[in-house]
Design a protein around this motif. Structure first.
Motif, PDB file in Angstrom:
ATOM      1  N   ALA A   1     -19.366 -13.568  32.803  1.00 21.09           N
ATOM      2  CA  ALA A   1     -18.353 -14.049  33.748  1.00 21.09           C
ATOM      3  C   ALA A   1     -16.961 -13.544  33.388  1.00 21.09           C
ATOM      4  O   ALA A   1     -16.147 -13.240  34.276  1.00 21.09           O
ATOM      5  N   LYS A   2     -16.674 -13.441  32.112  1.00 19.09           N
ATOM      6  CA  LYS A   2     -15.348 -13.000  31.672  1.00 19.09           C
ATOM      7  C   LYS A   2     -15.213 -11.487  31.706  1.00 19.09           C
ATOM      8  O   LYS A   2     -14.158 -10.963  32.095  1.00 19.09           O
ATOM      9  N   THR A   3     -16.281 -10.783  31.343  1.00 14.97           N
ATOM     10  CA  THR A   3     -16.197  -9.343  31.151  1.00 14.97           C
ATOM     11  C   THR A   3     -16.541  -8.546  32.397  1.00 14.97           C
ATOM     12  O   THR A   3     -15.894  -7.538  32.698  1.00 14.97           O
ATOM     13  N   VAL A   4     -17.564  -8.997  33.135  1.00 19.08           N
ATOM     14  CA  VAL A   4     -18.114  -8.178  34.216  1.00 19.08           C
ATOM     15  C   VAL A   4     -17.714  -8.663  35.604  1.00 19.08           C
ATOM     16  O   VAL A   4     -17.282  -7.865  36.446  1.00 19.08           O
ATOM     17  N   THR A   5     -17.876  -9.957  35.864  1.00 22.70           N
ATOM     18  CA  THR A   5     -17.698 -10.468  37.230  1.00 22.70           C
ATOM     19  C   THR A   5     -16.376 -10.065  37.880  1.00 22.70           C
ATOM     20  O   THR A   5     -16.370  -9.541  39.003  1.00 22.70           O
ATOM     21  N   PRO A   6     -15.225 -10.270  37.221  1.00 24.57           N
ATOM     22  CA  PRO A   6     -13.969  -9.925  37.896  1.00 24.57           C
ATOM     23  C   PRO A   6     -13.809  -8.431  38.156  1.00 24.57           C
ATOM     24  O   PRO A   6     -13.207  -8.036  39.163  1.00 24.57           O
TER      25      PRO A   6
ATOM     26  N   ASP B   1     -20.528   1.912  34.721  1.00 28.17           N
ATOM     27  CA  ASP B   1     -19.392   2.227  33.845  1.00 28.17           C
ATOM     28  C   ASP B   1     -19.004   1.035  32.973  1.00 28.17           C
ATOM     29  O   ASP B   1     -18.420   1.221  31.896  1.00 28.17           O
ATOM     30  N   LEU B   2     -19.303  -0.174  33.436  1.00 25.78           N
ATOM     31  CA  LEU B   2     -18.930  -1.377  32.694  1.00 25.78           C
ATOM     32  C   LEU B   2     -19.921  -1.727  31.584  1.00 25.78           C
ATOM     33  O   LEU B   2     -19.624  -2.574  30.733  1.00 25.78           O
ATOM     34  N   LEU B   3     -21.094  -1.113  31.582  1.00 29.77           N
ATOM     35  CA  LEU B   3     -22.134  -1.498  30.616  1.00 29.77           C
ATOM     36  C   LEU B   3     -21.673  -1.406  29.162  1.00 29.77           C
ATOM     37  O   LEU B   3     -21.922  -2.339  28.378  1.00 29.77           O
ATOM     38  N   PRO B   4     -21.018  -0.328  28.723  1.00 30.98           N
ATOM     39  CA  PRO B   4     -20.569  -0.292  27.319  1.00 30.98           C
ATOM     40  C   PRO B   4     -19.590  -1.414  26.982  1.00 30.98           C
ATOM     41  O   PRO B   4     -19.640  -1.982  25.888  1.00 30.98           O
ATOM     42  N   GLU B   5     -18.710  -1.745  27.929  1.00 38.06           N
ATOM     43  CA  GLU B   5     -17.762  -2.834  27.701  1.00 38.06           C
ATOM     44  C   GLU B   5     -18.487  -4.170  27.598  1.00 38.06           C
ATOM     45  O   GLU B   5     -18.132  -5.026  26.770  1.00 38.06           O
ATOM     46  N   TRP B   6     -19.494  -4.370  28.437  1.00 39.66           N
ATOM     47  CA  TRP B   6     -20.290  -5.602  28.370  1.00 39.66           C
ATOM     48  C   TRP B   6     -20.998  -5.703  27.026  1.00 39.66           C
ATOM     49  O   TRP B   6     -20.987  -6.762  26.377  1.00 39.66           O
ATOM     50  N   GLU B   7     -21.605  -4.601  26.593  1.00 36.18           N
ATOM     51  CA  GLU B   7     -22.303  -4.601  25.303  1.00 36.18           C
ATOM     52  C   GLU B   7     -21.346  -4.945  24.170  1.00 36.18           C
ATOM     53  O   GLU B   7     -21.675  -5.738  23.276  1.00 36.18           O
ATOM     54  N   LYS B   8     -20.165  -4.347  24.192  1.00 39.63           N
ATOM     55  CA  LYS B   8     -19.185  -4.618  23.130  1.00 39.63           C
ATOM     56  C   LYS B   8     -18.767  -6.080  23.145  1.00 39.63           C
ATOM     57  O   LYS B   8     -18.619  -6.709  22.085  1.00 39.63           O
ATOM     58  N   ALA B   9     -18.590  -6.652  24.333  1.00 32.73           N
ATOM     59  CA  ALA B   9     -18.206  -8.063  24.428  1.00 32.73           C
ATOM     60  C   ALA B   9     -19.301  -8.969  23.881  1.00 32.73           C
ATOM     61  O   ALA B   9     -19.020  -9.977  23.212  1.00 32.73           O
ATOM     62  N   ILE B  10     -20.556  -8.626  24.161  1.00 33.83           N
ATOM     63  CA  ILE B  10     -21.675  -9.399  23.615  1.00 33.83           C
ATOM     64  C   ILE B  10     -21.672  -9.330  22.095  1.00 33.83           C
ATOM     65  O   ILE B  10     -21.817 -10.352  21.399  1.00 33.83           O
ATOM     66  N   GLU B  11     -21.491  -8.135  21.567  1.00 32.69           N
ATOM     67  CA  GLU B  11     -21.505  -7.964  20.109  1.00 32.69           C
ATOM     68  C   GLU B  11     -20.342  -8.711  19.456  1.00 32.69           C
ATOM     69  O   GLU B  11     -20.510  -9.333  18.399  1.00 32.69           O
ATOM     70  N   ASN B  12     -19.179  -8.664  20.086  1.00 33.41           N
ATOM     71  CA  ASN B  12     -18.035  -9.382  19.526  1.00 33.41           C
ATOM     72  C   ASN B  12     -18.284 -10.880  19.490  1.00 33.41           C
ATOM     73  O   ASN B  12     -17.991 -11.554  18.490  1.00 33.41           O
TER      74      ASN B  12
END
Length: 458
Positions: free
Chosen positions: A422-427, A437-448
């Motif tokens: 909800a924080k990383t992808v939805t908006p 294109d958002l997948l790497p950012e989502w993965e990084k957010a999960i790992e963090n």
């Protein structure tokens, strides 16, 4: 329209369509595993596996519920008027808000204020509620509940709430994802219900051309990833062991699903509104051709007079979608969990409440909107739906089948995947960015988030 994404099948992980009995079987220990230094050892002075506070037979119990479970509390009051109960409503931890955990942490610091019973929409709450120097959740299978009662739950239903063979909560309902569709619209438009993700994408493109304004799904909810990526066998939320998590959005399953979602968003056939919002109801009532989602959409959306309010005999629940040439798997969206506090001064009343709301027909069969996790109630609930004839097609059979197909590669870590999405992808999806294109950012957010919660990243 974009060109359908081509999967590198040779690099895929094996297909796994598993029975509910083994849902996250190997990873259940990991999902709610102890944080370093935490203890789940049974207290030697307790007959129930935890230190019991002084009990008061007439002490009122405080029960936290979300708005949807208010009828459960009301039904209990009617059935047991002699048991004093105070009901408080909160958000139920919806969309991974973390409100349950935050409130308990505040009570721990104050040394008082804990409720006796809590309903949570998040199955992963067992991962933290069972741990720490002052754990909230009471063990339920160390003498507190009779084993014969616990054995009455659908096989595997309590696995997400089990840590080191100790059960810390009871499932309210099962929540496998199914393929909801409007049979009347399918017949009117001359469409065939898809059985694969590839056919789903093709249908979406056809709907965009031939019937603009109609939708075949939605990604506006915090649990969208549990519908699409869990149902696609994408290994982005894998609990490897007690303190290790893996997230791989470069996996072909994740890449393929993201490409399909991008294509269908471009086509305008995926809603970006929350399905519970007034905007969704106003915009899409009568225009939902398909909507992959959990079984509890049955009462929460389709038969709900305050939501889509579908006509009887129009809506059907199809089986989960599969990748072409592979077995279908289901995702899972919530299902809800009841916890009892170790701080309760009236454990007998709390026990009576949980027995009622999870298994009693007066609530789970007569009133519940979703498939009860308690086997006998679940069977009668399905029979009731079939007898009512509200849903078209093989509703009971398909829902039962889907409940055995939940993929075991998606874990329940000590944090909310919904909140991360909800924080990383939805908006950013709403702003028009590409999900691929958002997948790497989502993965990084999960790992963090995993590292903040004590996980090493594999």
């Amino acid at each position: 329209m974009t060109t359908p994404h081509t999967r590198a099948r040779s690099t895929r992980i094996p297909s796994r369509s598993v029975a509910l009995a083994t849902v996250l079987g190997a990873s259940m220990l990991a999902l709610a595993a102890c944080t370093p230094g935490a203890s789940t050892a049974e207290e030697p002075d307790s007959k129930y596996g935890f230190p019991i506070v002084e009990q008061e037979a007439d002490a009122p119990i405080t029960v936290w519920v979300d708005a949807s479970r208010q009828p459960a509390a009301d039904a209990f009051k009617k059935a047991y008027p002699e048991i004093p109960i105070t009901v408080e409503t909160y958000d139920g931890g919806a969309d991974g808000s973390g409100s349950f955990q935050t409130k308990v942490q505040a009570f721990n610091q104050a040394g008082s204020g804990w409720p006796d019973v809590v309903f949570s929409t998040q199955n992963n709450d067992a991962a933290w509620a069972s741990q720490g120097d002052e754990p909230f959740a009471a063990p339920l299978n160390k003498g507190y509940f009779e084993q014969s009662f616990l054995d009455g739950f659908t096989e595997g239903a309590l696995a997400p709430l089990t840590v080191d063979d100790t059960v810390y909560g009871l499932r309210n309902d099962l929540a496998p994802t199914v393929t909801w569709y409007d049979q009347s619209l399918m017949d009117e438009f001359g469409y065939t219900v898809p059985t694969t993700w590839e056919e789903y994408q093709e249908l979406g493109e056809k709907v965009a051309d031939e019937h603009p304004g109609y939708i075949i799904g939605g990604v506006g909810d915090a649990f969208a990833e549990e519908i699409y990526f869990w149902g696609a066998k994408a290994p982005v939320n894998t609990v490897v062991d007690a303190n290790t998590l893996s997230s791989d959005t470069s996996d072909p399953y994740a890449q393929d699903m993201a490409a399909i979602i991008d294509d269908l968003l471009d086509a305008g056939v995926l809603a970006q509104e929350n399905v519970f919002s007034p905007e969704f109801v106003q915009k899409y009532t009568g225009k939902v051709l398909m909507l992959p989602g959990p079984v509890w959409y049955s009462g929460a959306l389709f038969s709900n007079p305050d939501s889509l309010n579908a006509k009887p005999g129009t809506i059907a629940a199809g089986l989960p979608l599969a990748w072409e040439g592979e077995d279908a798997v289901a995702g899972n969206v919530g299902g809800g969990t009841w916890f009892i506090s170790q701080h309760s001064a009236n454990l007998e009343a709390a026990k009576k409440f949980l027995e009622f709301v999870t298994s009693d027909e007066r609530y789970q069969v007569d009133m519940a909107s979703g498939l009860p996790a308690y086997q006998a109630a679940g069977d009668k609930w399905l029979a009731k739906q079939a007898e009512a004839g509200f849903f078209a097609g093989d509703f009971a059979e398909n829902v039962s089948t889907a409940s055995t197909q939940v993929w075991d590669g998606w874990g329940y870590p000590r944090f909310s995947q919904e909140a991360v999405w909800a924080k990383t992808v939805t908006p950013k999806l709403a702003a028009g960015e590409s999900l691929v294109d958002l997948l790497p950012e989502w993965e990084k957010a999960i790992e963090n988030e995993a590292q903040v919660n004590g996980y090493a990243i594999k």
